[in-house]
Design a protein around this motif. Sequence first.
Motif, PDB file in Angstrom:
ATOM      1  N   UNK A  32     -15.565  -4.723   2.709  1.00  0.00           N
ATOM      2  CA  UNK A  32     -15.459  -5.883   2.372  1.00  0.00           C
ATOM      3  C   UNK A  32     -16.399  -6.377   1.386  1.00  0.00           C
ATOM      4  N   UNK A  33     -16.471  -4.825   0.689  1.00  0.00           N
ATOM      5  CA  UNK A  33     -17.372  -4.689  -0.705  1.00  0.00           C
ATOM      6  C   UNK A  33     -16.586  -5.037  -1.947  1.00  0.00           C
ATOM      7  N   UNK A  34     -17.558  -5.555  -2.794  1.00  0.00           N
ATOM      8  CA  UNK A  34     -16.837  -5.769  -4.142  1.00  0.00           C
ATOM      9  C   UNK A  34     -16.316  -4.900  -4.807  1.00  0.00           C
ATOM     10  N   UNK A  35     -17.003  -4.109  -5.209  1.00  0.00           N
ATOM     11  CA  UNK A  35     -17.086  -2.505  -5.962  1.00  0.00           C
ATOM     12  C   UNK A  35     -15.879  -1.828  -5.689  1.00  0.00           C
ATOM     13  N   UNK A  36     -15.156  -1.857  -4.772  1.00  0.00           N
ATOM     14  CA  UNK A  36     -13.650  -0.720  -3.765  1.00  0.00           C
ATOM     15  C   UNK A  36     -12.326  -1.752  -3.862  1.00  0.00           C
ATOM     16  N   UNK A  37     -12.159  -2.963  -4.764  1.00  0.00           N
ATOM     17  CA  UNK A  37     -11.105  -4.228  -4.252  1.00  0.00           C
ATOM     18  C   UNK A  37      -9.290  -3.166  -4.160  1.00  0.00           C
ATOM     19  N   UNK A  38      -9.381  -1.998  -4.831  1.00  0.00           N
ATOM     20  CA  UNK A  38      -8.442  -1.786  -4.382  1.00  0.00           C
ATOM     21  C   UNK A  38      -7.062  -1.410  -3.457  1.00  0.00           C
ATOM     22  N   UNK A  39      -8.597  -1.173  -2.346  1.00  0.00           N
ATOM     23  CA  UNK A  39      -8.271  -0.612  -0.953  1.00  0.00           C
ATOM     24  C   UNK A  39      -8.454  -1.512  -0.329  1.00  0.00           C
ATOM     25  N   UNK A  40      -7.267  -1.243   0.833  1.00  0.00           N
ATOM     26  CA  UNK A  40      -7.326  -1.980   2.084  1.00  0.00           C
ATOM     27  C   UNK A  40      -8.363  -1.966   2.821  1.00  0.00           C
ATOM     28  N   UNK A  41      -8.060  -2.727   3.847  1.00  0.00           N
ATOM     29  CA  UNK A  41      -9.886  -2.403   4.598  1.00  0.00           C
ATOM     30  C   UNK A  41      -9.316  -2.042   5.752  1.00  0.00           C
ATOM     31  N   UNK A  42      -8.279  -0.842   6.244  1.00  0.00           N
ATOM     32  CA  UNK A  42      -7.856   0.429   6.736  1.00  0.00           C
ATOM     33  C   UNK A  42      -8.058   1.120   6.372  1.00  0.00           C
TER      34      UNK A  42
ATOM     35  N   UNK B 152     -12.262   3.796  -7.624  1.00  0.00           N
ATOM     36  CA  UNK B 152     -11.560   4.310  -9.096  1.00  0.00           C
ATOM     37  C   UNK B 152     -10.203   3.174  -8.643  1.00  0.00           C
ATOM     38  N   UNK B 153      -9.602   2.124  -9.519  1.00  0.00           N
ATOM     39  CA  UNK B 153      -8.691   0.916  -9.503  1.00  0.00           C
ATOM     40  C   UNK B 153      -7.475   1.860  -9.622  1.00  0.00           C
ATOM     41  N   UNK B 154      -6.934   1.670  -9.224  1.00  0.00           N
ATOM     42  CA  UNK B 154      -5.508   2.333  -9.741  1.00  0.00           C
ATOM     43  C   UNK B 154      -4.747   2.558 -10.910  1.00  0.00           C
ATOM     44  N   UNK B 155      -4.924   1.208 -11.386  1.00  0.00           N
ATOM     45  CA  UNK B 155      -4.438   1.268 -13.038  1.00  0.00           C
ATOM     46  C   UNK B 155      -4.806   1.870 -14.028  1.00  0.00           C
ATOM     47  N   UNK B 156      -6.453   2.407 -14.011  1.00  0.00           N
ATOM     48  CA  UNK B 156      -7.698   3.275 -15.318  1.00  0.00           C
ATOM     49  C   UNK B 156      -6.944   4.583 -14.574  1.00  0.00           C
TER      50      UNK B 156
ATOM     51  N   UNK C 128      -6.573 -10.219  -4.709  1.00  0.00           N
ATOM     52  CA  UNK C 128      -7.498  -9.896  -3.538  1.00  0.00           C
ATOM     53  C   UNK C 128      -6.768  -9.780  -2.310  1.00  0.00           C
ATOM     54  N   UNK C 129      -5.642  -9.616  -1.818  1.00  0.00           N
ATOM     55  CA  UNK C 129      -4.142  -9.414  -1.151  1.00  0.00           C
ATOM     56  C   UNK C 129      -4.139  -8.373  -0.371  1.00  0.00           C
ATOM     57  N   UNK C 130      -3.167  -8.663   0.448  1.00  0.00           N
ATOM     58  CA  UNK C 130      -2.881  -7.046   0.887  1.00  0.00           C
ATOM     59  C   UNK C 130      -2.348  -6.346   1.101  1.00  0.00           C
ATOM     60  N   UNK C 131      -1.305  -6.803   0.314  1.00  0.00           N
ATOM     61  CA  UNK C 131      -0.300  -6.399  -0.104  1.00  0.00           C
ATOM     62  C   UNK C 131      -0.297  -5.509  -1.514  1.00  0.00           C
ATOM     63  N   UNK C 132      -0.647  -5.765  -2.715  1.00  0.00           N
ATOM     64  CA  UNK C 132      -1.236  -5.998  -3.209  1.00  0.00           C
ATOM     65  C   UNK C 132      -2.287  -4.842  -3.205  1.00  0.00           C
ATOM     66  N   UNK C 133      -2.767  -4.558  -2.362  1.00  0.00           N
ATOM     67  CA  UNK C 133      -3.907  -3.681  -2.069  1.00  0.00           C
ATOM     68  C   UNK C 133      -3.319  -2.538  -1.497  1.00  0.00           C
ATOM     69  N   UNK C 134      -2.340  -2.576  -1.470  1.00  0.00           N
ATOM     70  CA  UNK C 134      -1.483  -1.330  -0.311  1.00  0.00           C
ATOM     71  C   UNK C 134      -0.750  -0.510  -1.510  1.00  0.00           C
TER      72      UNK C 134
ATOM     73  N   UNK D 179      -1.388  -1.419  -4.669  1.00  0.00           N
ATOM     74  CA  UNK D 179      -2.918  -0.495  -5.809  1.00  0.00           C
ATOM     75  C   UNK D 179      -3.030   1.000  -4.653  1.00  0.00           C
ATOM     76  N   UNK D 180      -3.358   1.542  -3.447  1.00  0.00           N
ATOM     77  CA  UNK D 180      -3.820   2.639  -3.039  1.00  0.00           C
ATOM     78  C   UNK D 180      -2.637   3.555  -2.855  1.00  0.00           C
ATOM     79  N   UNK D 181      -0.947   2.842  -2.642  1.00  0.00           N
ATOM     80  CA  UNK D 181      -0.229   3.632  -3.115  1.00  0.00           C
ATOM     81  C   UNK D 181       0.040   4.250  -4.546  1.00  0.00           C
ATOM     82  N   UNK D 182      -0.308   3.733  -5.228  1.00  0.00           N
ATOM     83  CA  UNK D 182       0.597   3.816  -6.230  1.00  0.00           C
ATOM     84  C   UNK D 182      -0.925   4.712  -6.894  1.00  0.00           C
ATOM     85  N   UNK D 183      -2.056   4.721  -6.107  1.00  0.00           N
ATOM     86  CA  UNK D 183      -3.001   5.781  -6.862  1.00  0.00           C
ATOM     87  C   UNK D 183      -2.644   7.598  -6.114  1.00  0.00           C
TER      88      UNK D 183
END
Length: 509
Positions: A253-263, A337-341, A386-392, A394-398
């Motif tokens: 639930x941390x706001x510092x890592x929004x680019x990764x899903x909960x799992x 780190x977020x995927x885009x940067x 902040x949605x599950x699909x977008x986090x997945x 972004x995590x996969x893209x990184x």
Amino acid sequence: MEELAVHKKKVEEVKSWFEERLRTPKYLQGDIGSSVLIITGQAGVGKSATVHAVASQIGTQLCEWNAPTPTIWQEHVHNSSAGISGINYTSKLDEFENFVERVRKYGLISSSFNGNSKSSIILVIDDLPVTNGRAAFERLKTCLVLLVRSTRVPTAILITDYGNADSSDPNARWLEELQLSLESAGASKVLFNPITNNSIKKTLSRICRQEQCNVAAEEIDLIAKASGGDIRHAITSLQLFCLKPDVELDLSSSNSTPSYPKENANELTAFNGGFSSQYGRDETLTLFHALGKFLHNKRDKENVVALDQNAFCVREKFSRLPFKMDSPEKILCQAHGQSRPITDFLHENVLDFLCDEAMDDAWAVASYLGDADLLLASFRGMLTRHSETENVLQSAAASVAVRGVLYGNFHPSPSRWHAIRKPNLWQIERSLSHNQNEMLRQRFMAGSGSSSLSEVSVIATEYIPVLKWLGYRTSSGLETHDSEDDSSQTMSMIDEQESKISDDDIEDW
């Protein structure tokens, strides 16, 4: 001595070494070896505490090397420019060399403030100067080697082992080289292992009883397991829990890592053994540290892992040597780190780390980065939702971008210093957004505030050119003739210059 969490055999080994040196006359100390003991181990395993406890039990005076407050270089430059005389710049290494030279020549004189001026002395060096560059390290090594060979004062040199440090960090390699040099000069060595969980739990339970703190056994067990054998870290975590027993740190639930899903957000905890991160070590990496790991692509020189007979085999051109670092996903979690940067930085800098002749590597890396861009196509120029699909995604893209760079860079360039450049794409996107807003503003002003705006592409290809053409046609006739004369003169000058260019010049160009 009984309260030490260090293993009793290690404590007894250090105690026996000091007692043997102290009871042997100085003229016979050369027969029992050097008077220097190297104590190594990771941070928080009780190296300093053991030396202090042993000195207190055998009744010797402890003399520690205290690093002086260094003169700041800017302060030295200011004093020199102001004409202040008598103040010279002295680094920590210079001070340490002077101290060691005095000990080698004159020994240590026991202070008489405690009424026992004839008590024995133990020298402890716990804060070695930080060396910047190979030349400074050689000075430090030479200084300590001379101390090992000549001193008659029982001396303990405490060196912290940083374990799985980055292989590209020269300080870690130099510390290993320093230990080998001192051992070859005759110094003894004692290695302190990490404190066991049972010893840490006993120490924490005793502290809780003495301080009358009501801490559950489950919490003590959790703190001990997450400390990684560091008793100092475990005690600090216990203090934190006693001050704020309701604190809860949840990476999901941390706001510092929004680019990764909960799992995936709790991967750091899983890699550390599955224990809560509120008691674990802070293993956060900076973005540029993570980029350096990905771009330098450090690998073992040979595959030391034994292959299973039933393992899946790949062709030689597809196989890669093992990493000299953690898994890329763990490093991404540590860097927050977020995927885009990360993808943009890899796009901008990866070619500098490829061999100049490795065209196939450049093609493979560009292909993987293109796949990552495809996954992130819907996020460019937009704020992350902040949605599950977008986090997945972004995590996969990184993961695709990072692993593509690591896999595609099969022939990395020789290791050297590289400057990490800011992506030029960011400046282009800002300019694009600014131009779009400016075109819409002009269209809105020309339409007298009408809100019926055309598409940006229509404005750029039809409206703006017509507006410029109308403005050109409505200009004064004199200015028009002048401009035509200027343009004809310019064209004639260009023709004259082109006539002077030879065929050889064109071929060279």
